[in-house]
Design a protein around this motif. Structure first.
Motif, PDB file in Angstrom:
ATOM      1  N   CYS A 158      -9.514  -1.406  -6.092  1.00  0.00           N
ATOM      2  CA  CYS A 158      -8.812  -2.677  -5.838  1.00  0.00           C
ATOM      3  C   CYS A 158      -9.727  -3.865  -6.104  1.00  0.00           C
ATOM      4  O   CYS A 158      -9.302  -4.861  -6.701  1.00  0.00           O
ATOM      5  CB  CYS A 158      -8.288  -2.718  -4.400  1.00  0.00           C
ATOM      6  SG  CYS A 158      -6.934  -1.566  -4.112  1.00  0.00           S
ATOM      7  N   SER A 164       0.830   5.049   0.591  1.00  0.00           N
ATOM      8  CA  SER A 164      -0.015   6.076   1.192  1.00  0.00           C
ATOM      9  C   SER A 164       0.758   6.884   2.220  1.00  0.00           C
ATOM     10  O   SER A 164       1.573   6.327   2.961  1.00  0.00           O
ATOM     11  CB  SER A 164      -1.222   5.419   1.875  1.00  0.00           C
ATOM     12  OG  SER A 164      -1.998   6.391   2.545  1.00  0.00           O
ATOM     13  N   ASP A 213      -5.921   0.757   6.469  1.00  0.00           N
ATOM     14  CA  ASP A 213      -5.578   0.331   5.113  1.00  0.00           C
ATOM     15  C   ASP A 213      -6.633  -0.619   4.556  1.00  0.00           C
ATOM     16  O   ASP A 213      -6.410  -1.818   4.395  1.00  0.00           O
ATOM     17  CB  ASP A 213      -4.194  -0.326   5.107  1.00  0.00           C
ATOM     18  CG  ASP A 213      -3.772  -0.796   3.731  1.00  0.00           C
ATOM     19  OD1 ASP A 213      -4.345  -0.297   2.732  1.00  0.00           O
ATOM     20  OD2 ASP A 213      -2.882  -1.658   3.656  1.00  0.00           O
ATOM     21  N   SER A 259      -7.835  -0.795   1.534  1.00  0.00           N
ATOM     22  CA  SER A 259      -7.495  -1.307   0.202  1.00  0.00           C
ATOM     23  C   SER A 259      -6.562  -2.505   0.301  1.00  0.00           C
ATOM     24  O   SER A 259      -6.791  -3.539  -0.324  1.00  0.00           O
ATOM     25  CB  SER A 259      -6.843  -0.210  -0.636  1.00  0.00           C
ATOM     26  OG  SER A 259      -7.752   0.846  -0.827  1.00  0.00           O
ATOM     27  N   GLY A 260      -5.501  -2.355   1.073  1.00  0.00           N
ATOM     28  CA  GLY A 260      -4.567  -3.471   1.262  1.00  0.00           C
ATOM     29  C   GLY A 260      -5.250  -4.662   1.902  1.00  0.00           C
ATOM     30  O   GLY A 260      -5.036  -5.811   1.496  1.00  0.00           O
ATOM     31  N   GLY A 277      -5.662   3.630  -5.182  1.00  0.00           N
ATOM     32  CA  GLY A 277      -5.709   3.367  -3.751  1.00  0.00           C
ATOM     33  C   GLY A 277      -7.084   3.175  -3.151  1.00  0.00           C
ATOM     34  O   GLY A 277      -7.188   2.819  -1.982  1.00  0.00           O
ATOM     35  N   THR A 282       0.860  -1.179   0.000  1.00  0.00           N
ATOM     36  CA  THR A 282       0.000   0.000   0.000  1.00  0.00           C
ATOM     37  C   THR A 282       0.892   1.224   0.000  1.00  0.00           C
ATOM     38  O   THR A 282       1.776   1.357   0.853  1.00  0.00           O
ATOM     39  CB  THR A 282      -0.927   0.013   1.233  1.00  0.00           C
ATOM     40  OG1 THR A 282      -1.773  -1.142   1.173  1.00  0.00           O
ATOM     41  CG2 THR A 282      -1.772   1.270   1.275  1.00  0.00           C
ATOM     42  N   ARG A 323      -2.290   6.210   5.501  1.00  0.00           N
ATOM     43  CA  ARG A 323      -2.846   4.951   6.007  1.00  0.00           C
ATOM     44  C   ARG A 323      -1.854   4.193   6.878  1.00  0.00           C
ATOM     45  O   ARG A 323      -0.653   4.266   6.706  1.00  0.00           O
ATOM     46  CB  ARG A 323      -3.294   4.069   4.849  1.00  0.00           C
ATOM     47  CG  ARG A 323      -4.456   4.690   4.104  1.00  0.00           C
ATOM     48  CD  ARG A 323      -5.040   3.759   3.098  1.00  0.00           C
ATOM     49  NE  ARG A 323      -6.071   4.468   2.335  1.00  0.00           N
ATOM     50  CZ  ARG A 323      -6.618   3.999   1.242  1.00  0.00           C
ATOM     51  NH1 ARG A 323      -6.257   2.813   0.785  1.00  0.00           N
ATOM     52  NH2 ARG A 323      -7.531   4.681   0.617  1.00  0.00           N
ATOM     53  N   ILE A 364       3.250  -1.169   4.079  1.00  0.00           N
ATOM     54  CA  ILE A 364       2.741   0.155   3.738  1.00  0.00           C
ATOM     55  C   ILE A 364       3.946   1.080   3.684  1.00  0.00           C
ATOM     56  O   ILE A 364       4.777   1.069   4.592  1.00  0.00           O
ATOM     57  CB  ILE A 364       1.738   0.673   4.800  1.00  0.00           C
ATOM     58  CG1 ILE A 364       0.541  -0.271   4.902  1.00  0.00           C
ATOM     59  CG2 ILE A 364       1.291   2.097   4.466  1.00  0.00           C
ATOM     60  CD1 ILE A 364      -0.418   0.065   6.041  1.00  0.00           C
ATOM     61  N   THR A 402      -1.240  -0.932  -4.359  1.00  0.00           N
ATOM     62  CA  THR A 402      -2.403  -0.067  -4.351  1.00  0.00           C
ATOM     63  C   THR A 402      -2.003   1.332  -3.900  1.00  0.00           C
ATOM     64  O   THR A 402      -1.311   1.490  -2.900  1.00  0.00           O
ATOM     65  CB  THR A 402      -3.531  -0.636  -3.450  1.00  0.00           C
ATOM     66  OG1 THR A 402      -4.581   0.341  -3.343  1.00  0.00           O
ATOM     67  CG2 THR A 402      -3.052  -1.012  -2.065  1.00  0.00           C
TER      68      THR A 402
END
Length: 182
Positions: free
Chosen positions: A142, A18, A26, A28-29, A137, A16, A21, A48, A75
Motif C-alpha cells: 500500500c 480481508s 487493519d 494497510s487500510g 493487502g 480493505t 482483519r 472492511i 487493499t
C-alpha cells in the motif's frame, strides 16, 4: 499558477478486503487513510469486507454511484489464493481500465520484493468519473502504491497529466485537462 492548477482535496474511500482483519488490525487500510489525509485529501468513507466478489462489488458500487466519492482505494484480494477475488469483483464495474497502473506497480514493486511481484494482480480503472486503485493487502504494498504512483496521480498540480480532471466534480472544483508534453 492558475487556480485550476492548485492542489484540490479529493474525497477518497478506502476498502480493505480481508477475511481476518478488523479495524484494530487493519494496518494497510490505516496506512492509506493516514497517507491520504497527510496529502491533504478527505476520507469519504472506510470499510472492511470479507473476500467475496458480491460484497466487494456492493460496497464499491455504492461509492461509484455516490455524489461525493471521487477515488476508491482497495487493499487486499489481489493475489492468487482461492479467496483472492478483488480483480474479478472490480473489472466488470470499470468503464475504462488503467493498464499502466498494474504494470507500473509491478515494476516499482520488483525493486522491493523481486520476482514475487508477478503474483500481484493490481489494477485500476475509471467508473462513473471515479478512479479505483486496487493493490495488495500488505502495508508495504500500500505504501509503495501510494507513494510511488497514486499520490501524484491524485494531485492536480502534477504535470503533464493526472486523473483529477477525469473525476466527478464536488464542491465546484475547477479542473483542466492534461497539458501537452510538447
Amino acid at each position: 499558477m492558475s487556480a485550476s492548477k492548485s492542489f484540490q482535496p479529493l474525497n477518497i474511500a478506502v476498502l480493505t478486503v480481508s477475511d481476518t482483519r478488523n479495524e484494530d488490525t487493519d494496518t494497510s487500510g490505516q496506512s492509506l487513510v493516514s497517507a491520504l489525509k497527510e496529502a491533504g485529501h478527505v476520507l469519504d468513507d472506510k470499510k472492511i469486507v470479507i473476500d467475496d466478489i458480491y460484497k466487494i462489488r456492493a460496497v464499491t458500487s455504492q461509492w461509484i454511484a455516490s455524489d461525493t466519492t471521487q477515488v476508491i482505494l482497495i487493499t487486499g484480494g489481489t493475489g492468487f489464493t482461492s479467496r483472492d477475488s478483488t480483480p474479478e469483483a472490480i473489472k466488470p464495474l470499470l468503464d475504462k481500465t488503467v493498464e499502466g497502473y498494474g504494470e507500473l506497480f509491478r515494476q516499482v514493486s520488483f525493486e522491493e520484493i523481486g520476482t514475487s511481484t508477478i503474483q500481484s494482480r493490481s489494477l485500476a480503472g475509471l467508473s462513473n468519473e471515479t478512479i479505483i486503485f486496487c493493490m495488495p493487502g500488505s502495508t508495504g504494498a500500500c505504501k509503495t502504491a501510494w507513494n510511488k504512483i497514486i499520490k501524484e496521480q491524485l494531485d492536480a498540480t502534477h504535470k503533464p497529466c493526472n486523473f483529477v480532471a477525469q473525476l466527478k466534480k464536488v464542491n465546484n472544483q475547477i479542473t483542466d485537462q492534461c497539458e501537452s508534453r510538447g
